[in-house]
Design a protein around this motif. Sequence first.
Motif, short mmCIF file in Angstrom:
data_model
loop_
_atom_site.label_atom_id
_atom_site.label_comp_id
_atom_site.label_asym_id
_atom_site.label_seq_id
_atom_site.Cartn_x
_atom_site.Cartn_y
_atom_site.Cartn_z
N TYR A 38 0.84 -1.21 0.00
CA TYR A 38 0.00 0.00 0.00
C TYR A 38 0.87 1.26 0.00
O TYR A 38 0.71 2.15 -0.85
CB TYR A 38 -0.90 -0.04 1.23
N SER A 48 -7.11 3.37 -0.49
CA SER A 48 -7.85 2.93 0.70
C SER A 48 -9.23 2.43 0.30
O SER A 48 -9.73 1.43 0.85
CB SER A 48 -7.97 4.08 1.71
N PHE A 58 -8.82 -1.01 -1.03
CA PHE A 58 -8.62 -1.99 0.05
C PHE A 58 -9.92 -2.25 0.82
O PHE A 58 -10.21 -3.40 1.19
CB PHE A 58 -7.54 -1.49 1.02
N LEU A 59 -10.70 -1.20 1.05
CA LEU A 59 -11.99 -1.38 1.74
C LEU A 59 -12.92 -2.26 0.93
O LEU A 59 -13.62 -3.12 1.47
CB LEU A 59 -12.64 -0.01 2.01
N LEU A 91 -12.03 -4.55 -1.27
CA LEU A 91 -11.54 -5.93 -1.20
C LEU A 91 -11.85 -6.57 0.15
O LEU A 91 -12.25 -7.74 0.22
CB LEU A 91 -10.03 -5.96 -1.45
N ARG A 92 -11.68 -5.81 1.22
CA ARG A 92 -11.92 -6.37 2.56
C ARG A 92 -13.38 -6.68 2.79
O ARG A 92 -13.74 -7.67 3.44
CB ARG A 92 -11.41 -5.38 3.61
N LYS A 93 -14.27 -5.86 2.23
CA LYS A 93 -15.71 -6.04 2.47
C LYS A 93 -16.35 -7.05 1.53
O LYS A 93 -17.19 -7.86 1.93
CB LYS A 93 -16.43 -4.69 2.35
N ARG A 138 -14.45 -8.86 -1.23
CA ARG A 138 -13.57 -9.87 -1.83
C ARG A 138 -12.50 -10.26 -0.82
O ARG A 138 -11.31 -10.11 -1.05
CB ARG A 138 -12.90 -9.31 -3.11
N ILE A 139 -12.96 -10.78 0.33
CA ILE A 139 -12.04 -11.05 1.43
C ILE A 139 -10.99 -12.08 1.04
O ILE A 139 -9.83 -12.02 1.48
CB ILE A 139 -12.82 -11.51 2.69
N PHE A 175 -8.37 -10.14 -0.70
CA PHE A 175 -7.71 -9.26 0.27
C PHE A 175 -6.67 -10.02 1.08
O PHE A 175 -5.60 -9.47 1.41
CB PHE A 175 -8.76 -8.64 1.19
N GLU A 176 -6.95 -11.27 1.40
CA GLU A 176 -6.05 -12.05 2.24
C GLU A 176 -4.97 -12.76 1.43
O GLU A 176 -4.14 -13.48 1.99
CB GLU A 176 -6.85 -13.07 3.05
N ASN A 226 -1.80 -12.13 -0.77
CA ASN A 226 -0.85 -11.07 -1.14
C ASN A 226 -0.52 -11.08 -2.63
O ASN A 226 -0.31 -10.03 -3.24
CB ASN A 226 0.45 -11.24 -0.34
#
Length: 666
Positions: A4, A264, A267-268, A270-272, A274-275, A278-279, A281
């Motif tokens: 990031y 950001s 990333f948000l 992906l986290r919400k 497409r977890i 996101f996990e 690398n």
Amino acid sequence: MFLYIGTIFLVVYLFPKGGQFKYEFQKGKPWQYENYYAPFDFAIQKSASEIETETQKIKENSEQFFKYNEEIARNVKITVSEKVVPILASSELSDQFKIDVEAKVNSILNTIYKYGYITPESEQQIKNLQITLRSGNTIQKISPIKLFKSSQILAFINSQLGVQPMTQEEHAILNILYEEIKPNVSFDESFTEKALQENLEKISYTKGLISEKERIILKGDIVEGEKLVILNSIKNEFESQVWSKSNYNWIVAGYTILVALAFSMLFLFLRKYRIEIFENNTKVTFIFFNIILVVLLLTVLVKYDAKYIYAAPIVTLPLVLKAFFDARLGLFTYVLTVMLLGFIVPNSFEFIFLQIIAGIVTILTVSELYKRANLFITVLQITLVYFVAYFAFSIIQEGNAQNLNYEKFLYFVINGAATLFVLPLIYIFEKLFKLVSDESLKELSNTNSKLLRALAENAPGTFQHSLQVANLAEAAANEINANSMLVRTGALYHDIGKMLNPMYFTENQSTNVNPHNELTPKDSASIIVDHILKGIELAKKNRIPDRIIDFIRTHHGTTLVYYFYKTEEKLSGSADPKDFQYPGPIPFSKETAILMMCDSVEAASKSIKEPTAQAFDNLVEKIVNKQMEDGQFMNADITFKELQTIKKVLKKKLKNIYHVRIEYPE
């Protein structure tokens, strides 16, 4: 975090560090802001068309230099004299006639070489009514008509030697002159080019001065004519400023904050939503790598010549991301990237609008990317959208269609042609990042591949079951616009773990011997559940991509091995569900949910003793509803409407597979 932060600094480094004009304006539109006054003194810049006109005029009127070769003229005179004198000496003509002929020869040579005899190649270079003749260190301006040309030489010699008929000596001298006279004037390209460049360097790019606090435009005034020229001038002045150290630091800080916000948001997302990405690398690195590539490409083009920005095939970004992930992620990432590119390119509003429209068309029209015809059609549609959108922008800004820049249409065509390179690009990314695309799925779904061939040999019943499930899943995926190639490939591999202990699964039992009769229900359930873990291990050993392994993990979710659970309950009076439960996880996409339904329905359909339409309808409803009640589809992005559609497809397909034939007479 490292990725990031590193990406932010790299993108900010690529951004131009000049100033930014804080007002947006368009030709022919009202000025939306308050009255604007000049914040400092600046020069009014000439428009590109004015500079082009002035440049063209200078090129047309620039001096042309020609080089006079004195040595050639001198050598010709000497050679002619050496050949003419012996002819006259041996002649029986009178001395006076000889003197007259010799005088005529000298007169011919002096006349021709007074200004010179130009070469045929240099003759083609004459464009001006006056040229500059350079001989040594002296120059003179003359009219080009004073130079002798090859077409004039013979006639001139004839006219000067005497009247017809000529004597034998005169004929001989005429031939000598015609053969020996050589061109001695040539076009001096280097001197001409040097003079042209000196004149071009004298062009002034400004045509006036605006003083500080002088009013430029009033609120509501139409941005056109001289006002537009002045606004463009001050905008260029802002963007070309070399900032002081303090200003530079503030500019970089502003860029850093905005780029950090954009990433950001990614990333948000992906986290919400497409977890699993996101996990991972590798997958996140792949996404950011593609963003950096696009930013780098546009930065290079802008620094070289901003007019080429529309030739850059940046719609390959959503194409690549859709090929490896999904359309929603591809479009979200693409929109954020285009917003960042707005800091780099001129006419940012027009650029952002055109590119976002093209990206949406790309995402909505491309399907089954591995089919070349589909990609070609999508590229044609993208190019057409560029044409139409640019045409609309031009007529809004210019007020008519007469001032269209047709060169941009060529750039759009180049853009489309370059977009076709996405297929080899996807192949390169597959090898670099170990990801899987539709092209790889096509190869994996080949039943002659090593692993599927082993499944067919070691567990033929499971192989036939997988083929049936693949056909059902593909049909269901097509109906709800899911990735049919992905779900078909996943279905072919979902039960590969069974090939290690094939006889413990009923579809592979060709005799009445059932090894489960010798085991307890718990042990039998453990063997059945183990085909998931063994399948994952086998797939990883054979380098099957994670997207396919996901189908092996999730095709039973967290359901129970129901037969042995009920058997244990019947024998012992009670049973612990945990001893008979699959490890999960539950399906997390439409495709994995489709496979779970198709796998369960196809397996259960084998147990129907009297296949009727009603029996299949009841079976499908019972199995899918039970899976819904157990919460197996909680994480899958699938709607009730899509579930109903899948049920209809499964019912129809099962009826087609098990249709009742007429009884043939014995």
